[in-house]
Design a protein around this motif. Structure first.
Motif, PDB file in Angstrom:
ATOM      1  N   PRO A 174      36.181  32.368 -14.433  1.00 43.49           N
ATOM      2  CA  PRO A 174      37.311  31.826 -13.436  1.00 43.49           C
ATOM      3  C   PRO A 174      37.710  30.191 -13.585  1.00 43.49           C
ATOM      4  O   PRO A 174      39.055  29.737 -13.459  1.00 43.49           O
ATOM      5  CB  PRO A 174      36.441  31.104 -12.068  1.00 43.49           C
ATOM      6  CG  PRO A 174      35.596  32.203 -12.393  1.00 43.49           C
ATOM      7  CD  PRO A 174      35.164  32.615 -13.847  1.00 43.49           C
ATOM      8  N   GLN A 184      44.933  33.615 -11.115  1.00 38.63           N
ATOM      9  CA  GLN A 184      44.490  32.284 -10.964  1.00 38.63           C
ATOM     10  C   GLN A 184      45.207  31.430 -11.195  1.00 38.63           C
ATOM     11  O   GLN A 184      44.518  30.155 -10.070  1.00 38.63           O
ATOM     12  CB  GLN A 184      43.096  31.827 -12.741  1.00 38.63           C
ATOM     13  CG  GLN A 184      42.373  30.798 -12.470  1.00 38.63           C
ATOM     14  CD  GLN A 184      41.357  30.074 -14.016  1.00 38.63           C
ATOM     15  OE1 GLN A 184      42.364  30.930 -14.777  1.00 38.63           O
ATOM     16  NE2 GLN A 184      40.916  29.404 -13.025  1.00 38.63           N
ATOM     17  N   TRP A 231      35.200  38.515 -10.170  1.00 44.65           N
ATOM     18  CA  TRP A 231      35.853  38.247 -11.307  1.00 44.65           C
ATOM     19  C   TRP A 231      35.507  38.395 -12.027  1.00 44.65           C
ATOM     20  O   TRP A 231      36.595  39.163 -12.687  1.00 44.65           O
ATOM     21  CB  TRP A 231      35.553  36.551 -10.634  1.00 44.65           C
ATOM     22  CG  TRP A 231      36.559  35.899 -11.989  1.00 44.65           C
ATOM     23  CD1 TRP A 231      36.017  34.941 -13.236  1.00 44.65           C
ATOM     24  CD2 TRP A 231      38.397  35.654 -12.264  1.00 44.65           C
ATOM     25  NE1 TRP A 231      37.067  34.582 -13.729  1.00 44.65           N
ATOM     26  CE2 TRP A 231      38.034  35.110 -13.445  1.00 44.65           C
ATOM     27  CE3 TRP A 231      39.006  35.528 -11.272  1.00 44.65           C
ATOM     28  CZ2 TRP A 231      39.793  34.271 -13.206  1.00 44.65           C
ATOM     29  CZ3 TRP A 231      40.335  35.428 -11.792  1.00 44.65           C
ATOM     30  CH2 TRP A 231      40.600  34.980 -12.140  1.00 44.65           C
ATOM     31  N   GLY A 266      38.242  37.454  -6.569  1.00 45.37           N
ATOM     32  CA  GLY A 266      37.257  36.869  -7.622  1.00 45.37           C
ATOM     33  C   GLY A 266      38.844  35.080  -6.219  1.00 45.37           C
ATOM     34  O   GLY A 266      37.843  34.206  -6.378  1.00 45.37           O
ATOM     35  N   VAL A 267      39.968  35.360  -6.871  1.00 46.63           N
ATOM     36  CA  VAL A 267      40.833  34.033  -6.714  1.00 46.63           C
ATOM     37  C   VAL A 267      40.373  33.764  -5.593  1.00 46.63           C
ATOM     38  O   VAL A 267      40.525  31.985  -4.796  1.00 46.63           O
ATOM     39  CB  VAL A 267      42.023  34.226  -7.281  1.00 46.63           C
ATOM     40  CG1 VAL A 267      42.387  32.780  -7.079  1.00 46.63           C
ATOM     41  CG2 VAL A 267      41.881  34.432  -9.354  1.00 46.63           C
ATOM     42  N   ALA A 301      39.925  40.909  -9.759  1.00 48.57           N
ATOM     43  CA  ALA A 301      39.974  39.652  -9.402  1.00 48.57           C
ATOM     44  C   ALA A 301      41.203  39.350  -8.818  1.00 48.57           C
ATOM     45  O   ALA A 301      40.770  38.065  -8.129  1.00 48.57           O
ATOM     46  CB  ALA A 301      40.728  39.621 -11.219  1.00 48.57           C
TER      47      ALA A 301
END
Length: 340
Positions: free
Chosen positions: A18, A298, A282, A67-68, A64
């Motif tokens: 990340p 990201q 992530w 995760g962000v 993903a």
């Protein structure tokens, strides 16, 4: 004479964490075909085509992206947690809960202990990511707004990339360093403008958080070449469990606790959401979609945090905050292109 041949295809995927740390995951798919000679035959080709057609790109993007979103909620959740807990209690209890969750996943998965030679690196990850960054940012958020902290910590990918260059001995291009220094200048100018021409104590905490977290993620990136990324953070959390459990008991006895809904939700999210779940999804998402697409996702993280600061905390957003955040994102995008 008929022979049984095995066709094996290997694929190497570059994975970045990340904050820019890089790992490598290798997946091998084996299919058997029956025929004559050394050729795998059309069956293997058809299998490879079918596998490519069913690659989980949308699912990887979703993971993903989750995760962000998880990372972008860390600062607002910390502010909520501070409504019920003192800074030391919040960090200690947060890490203890996250370590228990990580330990349960490692236990259920029957994950073997890391090799002895990896424990020093895991200690660096633990000191930077599990203890240092949460503690310093929590102390900073006692006096700094979430939007202010989001802009400063938006520099973390560049800081991590610089640490990685020093750690690995790589020589990034001049374009990379120009963009990295430009991003640092933007953040420093923003902090001075917001603090009336002087660096505040909260800013010092945030800059310290950048350094320790970048060191932790750089070492984590090295270890993630040798084991799955979620196991790196999992073992780093477990390594901190004895210290954090004792720290929780001491801090809770010394700092007052005033439980409310915000405080409990904030603690639950920074422990389970930001520290474990965010990193888990992530890394899995990165393995599916690779560096370029995940890096673009990201770039939204600082702006998402600015949105949460207004939506969840009712903070007034100074015009300089989104402008500085966008400028830092442009610098990060340039470094990504320069590195590739």
């Amino acid at each position: 004479m008929t022979a049984q041949n095995s066709a094996t295809a290997s694929r190497t995927i570059a994975v970045t964490g990340p904050t820019g740390s890089t790992a490598t995951a290798v997946s091998t798919a084996t299919g058997a075909s029956t025929g004559t000679g050394a050729s795998a035959g059309p069956d293997a080709s058809s299998t490879a085509t079918a596998r490519t057609a069913t690659d989980p790109l949308p699912r990887g993007t979703l993971l993903a992206g989750l995760g962000v979103v998880a990372f972008s909620l860390t600062f607002p959740s910390t502010v909520w947690g501070l409504e019920s807990f003192g800074p030391w209690s919040l960090v200690a209890v947060r890490s203890t809960l996250a370590a228990l969750i990580a330990g349960a996943f490692l236990l259920v998965g029957s994950v073997p202990l890391p090799e002895r030679r990896h424990w020093a690196g895991l200690a660096v990850v633990a000191g930077g990511v599990v203890i240092g960054f949460p503690l310093l940012t929590t102390l900073a958020l006692q006096t700094s707004t979430t939007s202010h902290a989001a802009v400063v910590v938006g520099l973390l990918p560049l800081t991590t990339a610089a640490f990685a260059a020093v750690r690995t001995g790589r020589r990034p291009s001049r374009t990379f360093w120009f963009a990295a220094v430009s991003g640092a200048v933007v953040v420093i100018a923003f902090t001075l403008q917001q603090s009336g021409g002087a660096v505040s104590q909260g800013d010092l905490y945030l800059f310290g958080a950048l350094l320790v977290c970048a060191a932790g993620y750089t070492e984590g990136g090295r270890l993630a070449r040798l084991m799955p990324g979620w196991q790196v953070i999992g073992w780093a959390l477990v390594l901190c469990l004895p210290l954090m459990a004792v720290g929780s008991a001491v801090a809770l006895s010394m700092e007052p606790v005033h439980l409310n809904a915000h405080g409990v939700i904030g603690l639950a999210w920074v422990a389970a959401g930001s520290t474990f779940f965010g990193l888990y999804v992530w890394y899995r998402g990165m393995a599916a979609i690779g560096i370029p697409k995940a890096s673009q996702l990201q770039l939204a993280q600082p702006l998402l945090t600015l949105f949460w600061s207004v939506f969840l905390l009712d903070e007034s957003l100074p015009l300089a905050a989104p402008l500085a955040a966008v400028a830092v994102l442009v610098c990060i995008a340039v470094t990504q292109r320069a590195k590739s």
